[in-house]
Design a protein around this motif. Structure first.
Motif, PDB file in Angstrom:
ATOM      1  N   LYS A 177     -48.662  54.174 -10.473  1.00  0.00           N
ATOM      2  CA  LYS A 177     -47.786  53.979  -9.303  1.00  0.00           C
ATOM      3  C   LYS A 177     -46.879  55.186  -9.095  1.00  0.00           C
ATOM      4  CE  LYS A 177     -44.041  50.978  -7.623  1.00  0.00           C
ATOM      5  NZ  LYS A 177     -43.162  49.832  -7.974  1.00  0.00           N
ATOM      6  N   GLU A 178     -46.253  55.680 -10.166  1.00  0.00           N
ATOM      7  CA  GLU A 178     -45.356  56.837 -10.047  1.00  0.00           C
ATOM      8  C   GLU A 178     -46.133  58.085  -9.608  1.00  0.00           C
ATOM      9  OE1 GLU A 178     -43.309  53.800 -11.583  1.00  0.00           O
ATOM     10  OE2 GLU A 178     -44.951  54.638 -12.788  1.00  0.00           O
ATOM     11  N   TYR A 179     -47.297  58.294 -10.206  1.00  0.00           N
ATOM     12  CA  TYR A 179     -48.089  59.470  -9.844  1.00  0.00           C
ATOM     13  C   TYR A 179     -48.557  59.385  -8.389  1.00  0.00           C
ATOM     14  CZ  TYR A 179     -48.274  61.259 -14.627  1.00  0.00           C
ATOM     15  OH  TYR A 179     -47.947  61.790 -15.857  1.00  0.00           O
ATOM     16  N   GLN A 180     -48.964  58.199  -7.972  1.00  0.00           N
ATOM     17  CA  GLN A 180     -49.430  58.037  -6.603  1.00  0.00           C
ATOM     18  C   GLN A 180     -48.315  58.314  -5.602  1.00  0.00           C
ATOM     19  OE1 GLN A 180     -52.839  57.288  -6.319  1.00  0.00           O
ATOM     20  NE2 GLN A 180     -52.398  58.111  -4.290  1.00  0.00           N
ATOM     21  N   SER A 181     -47.096  57.878  -5.925  1.00  0.00           N
ATOM     22  CA  SER A 181     -45.960  58.151  -5.043  1.00  0.00           C
ATOM     23  C   SER A 181     -45.730  59.654  -4.905  1.00  0.00           C
ATOM     24  CB  SER A 181     -44.693  57.470  -5.586  1.00  0.00           C
ATOM     25  OG  SER A 181     -44.850  56.065  -5.613  1.00  0.00           O
ATOM     26  N   ILE A 182     -45.858  60.375  -6.018  1.00  0.00           N
ATOM     27  CA  ILE A 182     -45.679  61.833  -5.990  1.00  0.00           C
ATOM     28  C   ILE A 182     -46.770  62.491  -5.146  1.00  0.00           C
ATOM     29  CG2 ILE A 182     -45.696  63.923  -7.411  1.00  0.00           C
ATOM     30  CD1 ILE A 182     -44.511  62.176  -9.679  1.00  0.00           C
ATOM     31  N   TYR A 183     -48.009  62.066  -5.336  1.00  0.00           N
ATOM     32  CA  TYR A 183     -49.113  62.660  -4.585  1.00  0.00           C
ATOM     33  C   TYR A 183     -48.972  62.415  -3.087  1.00  0.00           C
ATOM     34  CZ  TYR A 183     -51.504  63.388  -9.046  1.00  0.00           C
ATOM     35  OH  TYR A 183     -51.838  63.803 -10.299  1.00  0.00           O
ATOM     36  N   HIS A 184     -48.514  61.221  -2.712  1.00  0.00           N
ATOM     37  CA  HIS A 184     -48.329  60.928  -1.290  1.00  0.00           C
ATOM     38  C   HIS A 184     -47.380  61.941  -0.650  1.00  0.00           C
ATOM     39  CE1 HIS A 184     -49.601  56.412  -1.633  1.00  0.00           C
ATOM     40  NE2 HIS A 184     -50.623  57.241  -1.605  1.00  0.00           N
ATOM     41  N   VAL A 185     -46.301  62.269  -1.353  1.00  0.00           N
ATOM     42  CA  VAL A 185     -45.330  63.228  -0.805  1.00  0.00           C
ATOM     43  C   VAL A 185     -45.926  64.639  -0.817  1.00  0.00           C
ATOM     44  CG1 VAL A 185     -43.003  64.163  -1.020  1.00  0.00           C
ATOM     45  CG2 VAL A 185     -43.432  61.762  -1.596  1.00  0.00           C
ATOM     46  N   LEU A 186     -46.593  65.006  -1.917  1.00  0.00           N
ATOM     47  CA  LEU A 186     -47.170  66.348  -2.026  1.00  0.00           C
ATOM     48  C   LEU A 186     -48.195  66.612  -0.932  1.00  0.00           C
ATOM     49  CD1 LEU A 186     -47.640  66.884  -5.872  1.00  0.00           C
ATOM     50  CD2 LEU A 186     -46.249  68.262  -4.332  1.00  0.00           C
ATOM     51  N   TYR A 187     -48.974  65.610  -0.599  1.00  0.00           N
ATOM     52  CA  TYR A 187     -50.014  65.778   0.413  1.00  0.00           C
ATOM     53  C   TYR A 187     -49.505  65.520   1.831  1.00  0.00           C
ATOM     54  CZ  TYR A 187     -53.672  66.343  -3.074  1.00  0.00           C
ATOM     55  OH  TYR A 187     -54.458  66.809  -4.090  1.00  0.00           O
ATOM     56  N   GLY A 188     -48.185  65.410   2.006  1.00  0.00           N
ATOM     57  CA  GLY A 188     -47.611  65.265   3.333  1.00  0.00           C
ATOM     58  C   GLY A 188     -47.896  63.938   3.994  1.00  0.00           C
ATOM     59  N   GLN A 189     -48.100  62.897   3.213  1.00  0.00           N
ATOM     60  CA  GLN A 189     -48.404  61.580   3.768  1.00  0.00           C
ATOM     61  C   GLN A 189     -47.144  60.738   3.997  1.00  0.00           C
ATOM     62  OE1 GLN A 189     -51.213  59.851   1.054  1.00  0.00           O
ATOM     63  NE2 GLN A 189     -52.750  61.455   1.383  1.00  0.00           N
ATOM     64  N   THR A 190     -45.969  61.309   3.761  1.00  0.00           N
ATOM     65  CA  THR A 190     -44.713  60.571   3.944  1.00  0.00           C
ATOM     66  C   THR A 190     -43.762  61.369   4.817  1.00  0.00           C
ATOM     67  OG1 THR A 190     -43.595  61.537   2.010  1.00  0.00           O
ATOM     68  CG2 THR A 190     -44.978  59.593   1.631  1.00  0.00           C
ATOM     69  N   ASN A 191     -42.903  60.650   5.485  1.00  0.00           N
ATOM     70  CA  ASN A 191     -41.831  61.275   6.271  1.00  0.00           C
ATOM     71  C   ASN A 191     -40.690  60.252   6.338  1.00  0.00           C
ATOM     72  OD1 ASN A 191     -40.378  63.051   7.822  1.00  0.00           O
ATOM     73  ND2 ASN A 191     -41.439  62.540   9.736  1.00  0.00           N
ATOM     74  N   ILE A 192     -40.077  60.019   5.190  1.00  0.00           N
ATOM     75  CA  ILE A 192     -39.132  58.912   5.049  1.00  0.00           C
ATOM     76  C   ILE A 192     -37.703  59.347   5.335  1.00  0.00           C
ATOM     77  CG2 ILE A 192     -38.256  57.165   3.440  1.00  0.00           C
ATOM     78  CD1 ILE A 192     -40.902  57.461   1.893  1.00  0.00           C
ATOM     79  N   LEU A 193     -37.298  60.483   4.784  1.00  0.00           N
ATOM     80  CA  LEU A 193     -35.892  60.908   4.858  1.00  0.00           C
ATOM     81  C   LEU A 193     -35.719  62.170   5.679  1.00  0.00           C
ATOM     82  CD1 LEU A 193     -34.978  60.439   1.070  1.00  0.00           C
ATOM     83  CD2 LEU A 193     -34.702  58.774   2.924  1.00  0.00           C
ATOM     84  N   ARG A 194     -34.487  62.413   6.074  1.00  0.00           N
ATOM     85  CA  ARG A 194     -34.118  63.668   6.711  1.00  0.00           C
ATOM     86  C   ARG A 194     -34.207  64.799   5.691  1.00  0.00           C
ATOM     87  NH1 ARG A 194     -29.322  62.956  10.595  1.00  0.00           N
ATOM     88  NH2 ARG A 194     -28.553  64.753   9.444  1.00  0.00           N
ATOM     89  N   ASN A 195     -34.340  66.005   6.172  1.00  0.00           N
ATOM     90  CA  ASN A 195     -34.430  67.148   5.266  1.00  0.00           C
ATOM     91  C   ASN A 195     -33.108  67.443   4.554  1.00  0.00           C
ATOM     92  OD1 ASN A 195     -37.092  67.526   5.911  1.00  0.00           O
ATOM     93  ND2 ASN A 195     -36.711  69.182   7.383  1.00  0.00           N
ATOM     94  N   ASP A 196     -31.997  66.930   5.100  1.00  0.00           N
ATOM     95  CA  ASP A 196     -30.699  67.179   4.464  1.00  0.00           C
ATOM     96  C   ASP A 196     -30.209  65.981   3.637  1.00  0.00           C
ATOM     97  OD1 ASP A 196     -30.290  65.546   6.612  1.00  0.00           O
ATOM     98  OD2 ASP A 196     -28.548  66.626   7.403  1.00  0.00           O
ATOM     99  N   THR A 197     -31.050  65.028   3.386  1.00  0.00           N
ATOM    100  CA  THR A 197     -30.671  63.893   2.528  1.00  0.00           C
ATOM    101  C   THR A 197     -30.812  64.328   1.071  1.00  0.00           C
ATOM    102  OG1 THR A 197     -31.397  62.287   4.178  1.00  0.00           O
ATOM    103  CG2 THR A 197     -31.195  61.513   1.901  1.00  0.00           C
ATOM    104  N   MET A 198     -29.673  64.389   0.377  1.00  0.00           N
ATOM    105  CA  MET A 198     -29.640  64.976  -0.963  1.00  0.00           C
ATOM    106  C   MET A 198     -29.230  64.000  -2.059  1.00  0.00           C
ATOM    107  SD  MET A 198     -30.418  68.141  -0.268  1.00  0.00           S
ATOM    108  CE  MET A 198     -30.451  69.209   1.179  1.00  0.00           C
TER     109      MET A 198
END
Length: 220
Positions: A177-198
């Protein structure tokens, strides 16, 4: 006449002596004959013992082979399961991987393993979207001029502290589950937060809440 009688007596004596000698000869050979018979019986018993041992060993060998044969289908099924899992697992090496995401961030296999530990400690009980949002916060910081530009430095930074899970990373047990979440972001499959959310926490760290996902507030 007297000579004939003496001759007959002499013949009788000679025959008697031969008869006694014959008896003695038979008696003298009897023990040796018995010894040969005893040895023959012992040899036969030893052969029977050897045959019995061979029978037991043969039975054990057959039983062991039967057990191996019986477990062979189970091993084949396990190997097939591993192959099927390997087909669905993303192929990642220690070389830079050309992932397509909005940050243009590339991670090595070792960096992915490290990030999986942090995500597990920070959000193992969160839904996939919550874990993906944690990864997006990490990437936002890596691309921000206010934070370091490497994964290791962002996660281990002392001040300001965001990832207090850094000291607990060795206790993490990341799953698929953790690895899959990372891969989703790496492959550009997510757009959840603003770029300035820190920031993220179980309470709002700033008045500017970008999104609340399960138990975490993500702020900019």
């Amino acid at each position: 006449m007297r000579k004939r009688i003496l001759g007959a007596l002499l013949i009788c004596c000679i025959c008697g002596s031969f008869f006694c000698a014959s008896n003695r000869s038979q008696k003298s050979f009897t023990p040796e004959s018995n010894e040969h018979e005893i040895k023959a019986q012992e040899g036969k018993a030893e052969q029977e013992d050897i045959q019995e041992d061979l029978t037991v060993e043969t039975a054990s060998f057959v039983s062991e082979n039967e057990n191996k044969t019986a477990s062979a289908p189970e091993k084949a099924m396990e190997q097939e399961t591993v192959r099927e899992e390997a087909k669905t697992a993303p192929v990642v090496t220690n070389e830079l991987n050309l992932y397509k995401n909005r940050w243009n961030i590339y991670l090595t296999r070792d960096e992915i393993d490290l990030l999986a530990q942090i995500v597990w400690v920070e959000a193992c009980g969160e839904p996939e979207e919550g874990q993906e949002a944690v990864v997006e916060v990490v990437f936002n910081r890596m691309r921000s001029p206010d934070y370091p530009d490497t994964l290791y430095d962002v996660l281990s930074e002392d001040h300001p502290v965001q990832f207090c899970s850094w000291k607990l990373r060795d206790t993490a047990r990341p799953t698929q589950k953790e690895y899959q979440s990372i891969y989703h972001v790496l492959y550009g499959q997510t757009n959840i937060l603003r770029n300035d959310t820190m920031y993220f926490s179980t309470f709002a760290l700033t008045p500017n809440v970008d999104k609340k996902i399960c138990c975490h507030y993500f702020c900019y």
